[in-house]
Design a protein around this motif. Sequence first.
Motif, PDB file in Angstrom:
ATOM      1  N   ARG A 114       0.861  -1.184   0.000  1.00 51.96           N
ATOM      2  CA  ARG A 114       0.000   0.000   0.000  1.00 51.96           C
ATOM      3  C   ARG A 114       0.899   1.236   0.000  1.00 51.96           C
ATOM      4  N   LEU A 115       0.884   1.992  -1.085  1.00 50.87           N
ATOM      5  CA  LEU A 115       1.766   3.141  -1.212  1.00 50.87           C
ATOM      6  C   LEU A 115       1.009   4.457  -1.098  1.00 50.87           C
ATOM      7  N   GLY A 116       1.526   5.339  -0.250  1.00 52.24           N
ATOM      8  CA  GLY A 116       1.034   6.698  -0.188  1.00 52.24           C
ATOM      9  C   GLY A 116       1.831   7.545  -1.176  1.00 52.24           C
ATOM     10  N   HIS A 117       2.052   8.798  -0.834  1.00 53.11           N
ATOM     11  CA  HIS A 117       2.848   9.660  -1.706  1.00 53.11           C
ATOM     12  C   HIS A 117       3.591  10.674  -0.859  1.00 53.11           C
ATOM     13  N   LEU A 118       4.615  11.281  -1.452  1.00 55.02           N
ATOM     14  CA  LEU A 118       5.370  12.322  -0.761  1.00 55.02           C
ATOM     15  C   LEU A 118       4.745  13.679  -1.030  1.00 55.02           C
ATOM     16  N   ALA A 119       4.840  14.567  -0.059  1.00 57.57           N
ATOM     17  CA  ALA A 119       4.327  15.929  -0.232  1.00 57.57           C
ATOM     18  C   ALA A 119       5.027  16.590  -1.416  1.00 57.57           C
ATOM     19  N   SER A 120       4.293  17.429  -2.127  1.00 60.93           N
ATOM     20  CA  SER A 120       4.840  18.046  -3.347  1.00 60.93           C
ATOM     21  C   SER A 120       6.006  18.975  -3.043  1.00 60.93           C
ATOM     22  N   ASP A 121       5.954  19.660  -1.912  1.00 61.15           N
ATOM     23  CA  ASP A 121       7.074  20.531  -1.554  1.00 61.15           C
ATOM     24  C   ASP A 121       8.080  19.748  -0.722  1.00 61.15           C
ATOM     25  N   THR A 122       9.348  20.011  -0.985  1.00 59.74           N
ATOM     26  CA  THR A 122      10.411  19.287  -0.280  1.00 59.74           C
ATOM     27  C   THR A 122      11.430  20.276   0.267  1.00 59.74           C
ATOM     28  N   PRO A 123      11.113  20.913   1.407  1.00 63.07           N
ATOM     29  CA  PRO A 123      12.062  21.879   1.980  1.00 63.07           C
ATOM     30  C   PRO A 123      13.260  21.178   2.594  1.00 63.07           C
ATOM     31  N   TRP A 124      14.360  21.882   2.661  1.00 63.91           N
ATOM     32  CA  TRP A 124      15.551  21.339   3.314  1.00 63.91           C
ATOM     33  C   TRP A 124      15.477  21.637   4.805  1.00 63.91           C
ATOM     34  N   THR A 125      16.062  20.770   5.595  1.00 60.75           N
ATOM     35  CA  THR A 125      16.096  20.970   7.035  1.00 60.75           C
ATOM     36  C   THR A 125      17.457  20.568   7.579  1.00 60.75           C
ATOM     37  N   ILE A 126      17.796  21.109   8.728  1.00 61.06           N
ATOM     38  CA  ILE A 126      19.063  20.777   9.381  1.00 61.06           C
ATOM     39  C   ILE A 126      18.888  19.487  10.174  1.00 61.06           C
ATOM     40  N   LYS A 127      19.875  18.631  10.151  1.00 60.63           N
ATOM     41  CA  LYS A 127      19.796  17.366  10.878  1.00 60.63           C
ATOM     42  C   LYS A 127      19.624  17.634  12.373  1.00 60.63           C
ATOM     43  N   PRO A 128      18.821  16.806  13.068  1.00 60.09           N
ATOM     44  CA  PRO A 128      18.572  17.016  14.511  1.00 60.09           C
ATOM     45  C   PRO A 128      19.835  17.133  15.345  1.00 60.09           C
ATOM     46  N   ARG A 129      20.827  16.293  15.047  1.00 52.81           N
ATOM     47  CA  ARG A 129      22.078  16.338  15.817  1.00 52.81           C
ATOM     48  C   ARG A 129      22.761  17.693  15.665  1.00 52.81           C
ATOM     49  N   VAL A 130      22.718  18.246  14.448  1.00 53.33           N
ATOM     50  CA  VAL A 130      23.360  19.527  14.182  1.00 53.33           C
ATOM     51  C   VAL A 130      22.581  20.661  14.857  1.00 53.33           C
ATOM     52  N   ILE A 131      21.250  20.565  14.851  1.00 49.73           N
ATOM     53  CA  ILE A 131      20.429  21.574  15.540  1.00 49.73           C
ATOM     54  C   ILE A 131      20.790  21.630  17.020  1.00 49.73           C
ATOM     55  N   GLU A 132      20.965  20.471  17.630  1.00 51.68           N
ATOM     56  CA  GLU A 132      21.334  20.403  19.043  1.00 51.68           C
ATOM     57  C   GLU A 132      22.679  21.078  19.279  1.00 51.68           C
ATOM     58  N   GLU A 133      23.635  20.857  18.369  1.00 51.45           N
ATOM     59  CA  GLU A 133      24.947  21.471  18.506  1.00 51.45           C
ATOM     60  C   GLU A 133      24.859  22.991  18.347  1.00 51.45           C
ATOM     61  N   LEU A 134      23.989  23.444  17.445  1.00 49.44           N
ATOM     62  CA  LEU A 134      23.796  24.886  17.253  1.00 49.44           C
ATOM     63  C   LEU A 134      23.203  25.526  18.502  1.00 49.44           C
ATOM     64  N   LEU A 135      22.201  24.855  19.094  1.00 48.73           N
ATOM     65  CA  LEU A 135      21.548  25.394  20.283  1.00 48.73           C
ATOM     66  C   LEU A 135      22.493  25.448  21.479  1.00 48.73           C
ATOM     67  N   LYS A 136      23.418  24.500  21.532  1.00 52.09           N
ATOM     68  CA  LYS A 136      24.372  24.460  22.646  1.00 52.09           C
ATOM     69  C   LYS A 136      25.589  25.349  22.400  1.00 52.09           C
ATOM     70  N   GLY A 137      25.634  25.982  21.229  1.00 53.77           N
ATOM     71  CA  GLY A 137      26.744  26.869  20.924  1.00 53.77           C
ATOM     72  C   GLY A 137      27.994  26.168  20.456  1.00 53.77           C
ATOM     73  N   LYS A 138      27.894  24.858  20.194  1.00 55.93           N
ATOM     74  CA  LYS A 138      29.060  24.106  19.729  1.00 55.93           C
ATOM     75  C   LYS A 138      29.341  24.346  18.248  1.00 55.93           C
ATOM     76  N   ARG A 139      28.330  24.811  17.530  1.00 60.20           N
ATOM     77  CA  ARG A 139      28.475  25.107  16.097  1.00 60.20           C
ATOM     78  C   ARG A 139      27.863  26.468  15.818  1.00 60.20           C
ATOM     79  N   GLN A 140      28.299  27.089  14.737  1.00 64.42           N
ATOM     80  CA  GLN A 140      27.724  28.342  14.269  1.00 64.42           C
ATOM     81  C   GLN A 140      27.117  28.113  12.891  1.00 64.42           C
ATOM     82  N   PHE A 141      26.122  28.927  12.547  1.00 62.77           N
ATOM     83  CA  PHE A 141      25.436  28.738  11.268  1.00 62.77           C
ATOM     84  C   PHE A 141      26.401  28.845  10.086  1.00 62.77           C
TER      85      PHE A 141
END
Length: 242
Positions: A114-141
């Motif tokens: 049984r197959l559904g479909h993918l949403a027509s729009d495909t935005p890019w997102t930052i990986k969760p691990r990287v978001i955590e590092e950004l929030l902790k100040g370990k990385r900069q944008f």
Amino acid sequence: MSTAVLIDGAYFVKRFRHIEPHNAYDAQRAAELAFRCALSHLAQGPSKAENSRSGEPKKKHDLYRIFFYDCPPLEKKLHNPISKKSIDFAQSQEAVFRQSLHNLLKVKRKVALRLGHLASDTPWTIKPRVIEELLKGKRQFDQLTEADVVPNARQKGVDMRIGIDISSLAFKKQVDQIVLVAGDADFVPAAKLARREGIDFILDPMWQAIPAGLNEHIDGLRSTCPRPGLKKVTNSTEPPAQ
């Protein structure tokens, strides 16, 4: 008794890769594990050791069908927002794996894809691990690399198909038991409906812990795949009890 086994494909693949990381992109192994674990749910009763003591035979359910729910893989050409490189996701390892898995499941006996479909729009997102590092100040944008972002391909129509099939199986009295391989609470309304219709509703979270509150909406909890962390898996067909 007839049993229908419903497998949330995205959840299954995630758990499969956790259980067997060395086979992460082995479509043949994934298809075999899905099929074998589904069939293991047809056996119900005491373990071999218990059976030898009690003399009680193991009950065997009839298989109605195995339903596997998923979406076609992302096959767009997108530009990475960091490097600006064009990427053809149709040639990606994930797309090849998903297409192969679907093709292998299609030819297995008593399996319905049984197959559904993918949403027509495909935005890019930052990986969760990287978001955590950004929030902790370990990385900069300004330190982000092309490997730190991924396309957010959202599945559409999969949960709806699972809910409709559970309702249809229950109302038409086509099965006595439904086994759902999943791990979140989205299935609860459909499970409650099936139980009101007298269906034995079993949840297989593939050894993933579930919220305690979910237990009140199911009739049993049972995982039949190899347990994560076990170095040795026996050749016995007896599924582990949970």
